[in-house]
Write a protein that holds these residues in place. Structure first.
Motif, short mmCIF file in Angstrom:
data_model
loop_
_atom_site.label_atom_id
_atom_site.label_comp_id
_atom_site.label_asym_id
_atom_site.label_seq_id
_atom_site.Cartn_x
_atom_site.Cartn_y
_atom_site.Cartn_z
N SER A 240 63.12 94.78 28.60
CA SER A 240 61.66 94.92 28.64
C SER A 240 60.99 94.04 27.60
N THR A 242 62.00 91.04 26.72
CA THR A 242 62.10 89.63 27.09
C THR A 242 61.61 89.36 28.50
N LEU A 243 61.09 90.39 29.17
CA LEU A 243 60.61 90.24 30.54
C LEU A 243 59.40 89.31 30.57
N ARG A 244 59.47 88.28 31.40
CA ARG A 244 58.40 87.29 31.47
C ARG A 244 57.60 87.47 32.76
N PRO A 245 56.28 87.58 32.65
CA PRO A 245 55.45 87.70 33.87
C PRO A 245 55.17 86.34 34.48
N ALA A 246 54.94 86.33 35.76
CA ALA A 246 54.55 85.11 36.48
C ALA A 246 53.69 85.52 37.65
#
Length: 253
Positions: A240, A242-246
């Motif tokens: 959570s 290091t989760l990257r949004p796109a």
């Protein structure tokens, strides 16, 4: 903060007075959860609860502070065991967050009383639809975190292993704020190290996500099932962070 009476250790038999006190406490918890579930939290007065258990309000207030307190006792008992565990847990060999996780799992494991899991589920469902219980839970959580922080700072060196030894933070009171040159009140004290509190906040978040999933599980999930969900939620924490949004591709939606 209300705490659970100490259960006897193996081979130990509590005195008669202590056994009666434990039985009365358990009767209040079980009766409260049953009546609140059947009639709603606000549909049962404290007088009705005490009359049903056949105890005086004075006896009630020797153990609990309010209706909210008795309704949330099963989970609060677990956190009391968590605080007890922190008093003796060996911190060596891992991170602070791992130590806190292990203390929480040990506390869940210590909840061996028959029916504890079902009481927690009933309490959680009541809290989800009772604002005063939710508020009580937030206050209890804050007190528990403050007590845990006091224990950690009293027992442990909380340092950054990557920092030079001479820069490691030593335990002790915060430095006094500097006086105002104009002669007014002293300025704000320096911010304390946020990391221990954030570690506790992460642990609380892990537990609540696990508890939410556990409470919604069909059937009669066990104490071990709750512990497994705590481990699962804890293992999701690094991802959570290091989760990257796109953005989604509208054409592919």
């Amino acid at each position: 903060m209300s705490t659970a009476p100490q259960a006897p250790t193996p081979g130990e038999r509590l005195p008669l007075r202590a056994r009666k006190k434990l039985r009365t406490r358990q009767a209040l918890i079980d009766t409260a959860l049953r009546l609140f579930t059947e009639r709603g939290f606000d549909g049962v007065t404290l007088d009705e609860l005490c009359d049903t258990v056949e105890v005086s309000k004075r006896t009630f207030f020797r153990t609990f502070t309010s209706k909210e307190d008795v309704a949330m006792a099963p989970t609060q008992d677990m956190w009391a065991a968590f605080l007890d565990d922190l008093e003796t847990r060996d911190p060596r060999g891992g991170t602070l967050l791992e130590m806190l996780r292990d203390a929480l799992l040990a506390a869940i494991g210590a909840m061996t009383e028959e029916g504890w899991a079902e009481r927690v589920r009933l309490s959680g469902r009541l809290a989800a639809r009772t604002p005063s219980m939710d508020a009580h839970g937030l206050q209890f959580c804050d007190r528990t975190c403050r007590t845990a922080l006091d224990t950690l700072h009293r027992r442990l060196w909380l340092t950054d292993p990557a920092a030079p030894a001479d820069r490691a933070a030593a335990p002790g009171p915060a430095a006094a704020p500097p006086p105002d040159p104009a002669g007014g009140p002293a300025g704000p004290a320096p911010l304390a190290d946020l990391r221990p509190r954030l570690a506790l906040d992460l642990l609380i978040a892990v537990f609540h996500r696990a508890l939410e999933n556990w409470t919604a599980t069909p059937g009669s999930p066990t104490r071990d099932d709750l512990a497994a969900l705590v481990r699962e939620a804890y293992d999701a924490v690094p991802g959570s962070l290091t989760l990257r949004p796109a953005p989604r591709d509208p054409a592919g939606a």
